[in-house]
Design a protein around this motif. Structure first.
Motif, PDB file in Angstrom:
ATOM      1  N   GLU A 215       0.661  -1.212  -0.099  1.00  0.00           N
ATOM      2  CA  GLU A 215      -0.021   0.117  -0.065  1.00  0.00           C
ATOM      3  C   GLU A 215       0.827   1.287   0.064  1.00  0.00           C
ATOM      4  O   GLU A 215       0.467   2.068  -0.597  1.00  0.00           O
ATOM      5  CB  GLU A 215      -0.715  -0.030   1.234  1.00  0.00           C
ATOM      6  N   THR A 239      -1.511   3.081  -2.081  1.00  0.00           N
ATOM      7  CA  THR A 239      -2.111   4.210  -2.130  1.00  0.00           C
ATOM      8  C   THR A 239      -0.931   5.378  -1.897  1.00  0.00           C
ATOM      9  O   THR A 239      -1.674   6.589  -2.338  1.00  0.00           O
ATOM     10  CB  THR A 239      -3.091   4.269  -0.816  1.00  0.00           C
ATOM     11  N   HIS A 240      -0.101   5.300  -1.805  1.00  0.00           N
ATOM     12  CA  HIS A 240       1.258   6.103  -1.767  1.00  0.00           C
ATOM     13  C   HIS A 240       2.338   5.673  -2.348  1.00  0.00           C
ATOM     14  O   HIS A 240       2.871   4.604  -2.197  1.00  0.00           O
ATOM     15  CB  HIS A 240       1.565   6.499  -0.420  1.00  0.00           C
ATOM     16  N   LEU A 261      -6.000   3.073  -6.727  1.00  0.00           N
ATOM     17  CA  LEU A 261      -6.232   3.464  -5.295  1.00  0.00           C
ATOM     18  C   LEU A 261      -5.309   4.563  -4.924  1.00  0.00           C
ATOM     19  O   LEU A 261      -5.254   5.243  -3.894  1.00  0.00           O
ATOM     20  CB  LEU A 261      -6.096   2.328  -4.464  1.00  0.00           C
ATOM     21  N   ARG A 263      -3.473   7.727  -3.861  1.00  0.00           N
ATOM     22  CA  ARG A 263      -3.787   8.964  -3.217  1.00  0.00           C
ATOM     23  C   ARG A 263      -2.564  10.094  -3.313  1.00  0.00           C
ATOM     24  O   ARG A 263      -2.662  11.075  -3.218  1.00  0.00           O
ATOM     25  CB  ARG A 263      -4.223   8.805  -1.900  1.00  0.00           C
ATOM     26  N   GLN A 264      -1.357   9.475  -3.504  1.00  0.00           N
ATOM     27  CA  GLN A 264      -0.148  10.540  -3.504  1.00  0.00           C
ATOM     28  C   GLN A 264       0.814   9.833  -4.580  1.00  0.00           C
ATOM     29  O   GLN A 264       1.289   8.554  -4.350  1.00  0.00           O
ATOM     30  CB  GLN A 264       0.419  10.473  -2.117  1.00  0.00           C
ATOM     31  N   THR A 284      -8.131   9.283  -9.833  1.00  0.00           N
ATOM     32  CA  THR A 284      -9.225  10.187  -9.377  1.00  0.00           C
ATOM     33  C   THR A 284      -8.938  10.293  -7.819  1.00  0.00           C
ATOM     34  O   THR A 284      -9.766  11.341  -7.370  1.00  0.00           O
ATOM     35  CB  THR A 284     -10.837   9.891  -9.589  1.00  0.00           C
ATOM     36  N   SER A 285      -8.334   9.609  -7.209  1.00  0.00           N
ATOM     37  CA  SER A 285      -8.248   9.651  -5.713  1.00  0.00           C
ATOM     38  C   SER A 285      -7.094  10.636  -5.512  1.00  0.00           C
ATOM     39  O   SER A 285      -6.727  10.746  -4.347  1.00  0.00           O
ATOM     40  CB  SER A 285      -8.007   8.233  -5.069  1.00  0.00           C
ATOM     41  N   LEU A 286      -6.296  11.103  -6.387  1.00  0.00           N
ATOM     42  CA  LEU A 286      -5.077  11.602  -6.111  1.00  0.00           C
ATOM     43  C   LEU A 286      -5.495  13.197  -5.715  1.00  0.00           C
ATOM     44  O   LEU A 286      -6.272  13.461  -6.091  1.00  0.00           O
ATOM     45  CB  LEU A 286      -4.347  11.828  -7.332  1.00  0.00           C
TER      46      LEU A 286
END
Length: 286
Positions: A215, A239-240, A261, A263-264, A284-286
């Motif tokens: 993740e 996610t990162h 997923l 985000r960064q 789209t979660s960035l």
């Protein structure tokens, strides 16, 4: 000194008996700046508490908890004061005094003596020096290994690939060098891998593409080189993803658009060429 510890519950809530188990206390880390802003009377009480904590005897309740409460200010075998480190037992505390190398550390020695009971080893921020021992490969029950915020040097031992139950590996903020071992790709249960702020060189191993549960992958602030491989697109649980401040070249792979997923994503201060992939617009979660 940058931090100090305070009790999160008033002392009057505890029933005082001898010996006293430190794992009944919950400590909270605070920045030293708050200590310096205290009134003289409050500071005096805090200092008395620190002396109290460093001299409390400890109950070693059972074999399973022994590796967590080792040498916590009292020698359980002799009933006298410990000769080396002070350990405030519990998941939110850290050792105040310790040997300089990992081999001299009491918690590490306890794990090596009985690997089957050692599932977590957290030795962060205690000014450790020297190298990472190859004997870590013997601790095959480990699920969490944190050695960050120390002064460790040398390479990461390939024996870390033996820790197939490992879920969290954090080695950031040291002076580790050499390549990132390909054997880390064997750690298929890994969810967190943080190696940033070291001196690693060479490319990102393609074997890391096997870490389907990963993740968080933080590799920034190293001297990593080469191109970003398309296998990064296999890490669909990410996610990162941070690999800024390295020496990567080439183009950013379009396969990063598969990391839905995410985000960064940090890519700056490298030497990438070409256009920014349009596929990144799917994140789209960035």
């Amino acid at each position: 000194v940058h931090t100090y510890f305070v009790l999160r519950q008033p002392l009057k809530q505890f029933k005082w008996e001898r010996p006293v188990a430190l794992n009944k206390f919950i400590f909270e880390k605070r920045p030293i700046s708050t200590f310096l802003r205290m009134s003289s009377s409050v500071m005096y009480e805090s200092c008395k508490l620190l002396v109290l904590v460093l001299t409390l005897p400890v109950i070693i309740a059972d074999t399973e908890s022994r590796h967590q409460v080792m040498n916590a200010g009292w020698e359980h075998s002799t009933g006298g004061p410990a000769q080396d480190a002070t350990n405030l037992a519990g998941p939110n505390t850290r050792r105040l005094l310790t040997g300089n190398t990992i081999e001299e550390n009491a918690d590490y020695s306890a794990c090596i003596s009985n690997p089957s009971i050692c599932e977590s080893l957290t030795l962060n921020g205690i000014a450790l020096t020297g190298t990472v021992p190859t004997e870590f490969g013997l601790l095959t029950s480990l699920k969490q290994l944190d050695l960050y915020d120390n002064s460790l040097i040398g390479t990461l031992p390939t024996e870390l690939g033996n820790l197939t139950l490992l879920e969290q590996l954090e080695m950031y903020d040291n002076s580790l060098n050499g390549i990132v071992p390909t054997e880390l790709g064997l750690l298929t249960l890994l969810t967190i891998l943080r190696l940033y702020d070291n001196d690693f060189t060479g490319p990102i191993p393609t074997e890391l593409g096997n870490l389907a549960l990963l993740e968080i992958l933080d590799l920034y602030d190293n001297s990593l080189t080469g191109t970003l491989h398309i296998v990064l697109g296999n890490l669909t649980s990410l996610t990162h993803l941070e690999f800024d401040r390295n020496d990567f070249v080439g183009t950013i792979p379009t396969e990063l658009g598969l990391l839905s997923l995410l985000r960064q994503l940090d890519t700056y201060k490298n030497s990438f060429v070409g256009t920014v992939p349009t596929e990144l617009g799917k994140l789209t979660s960035l």
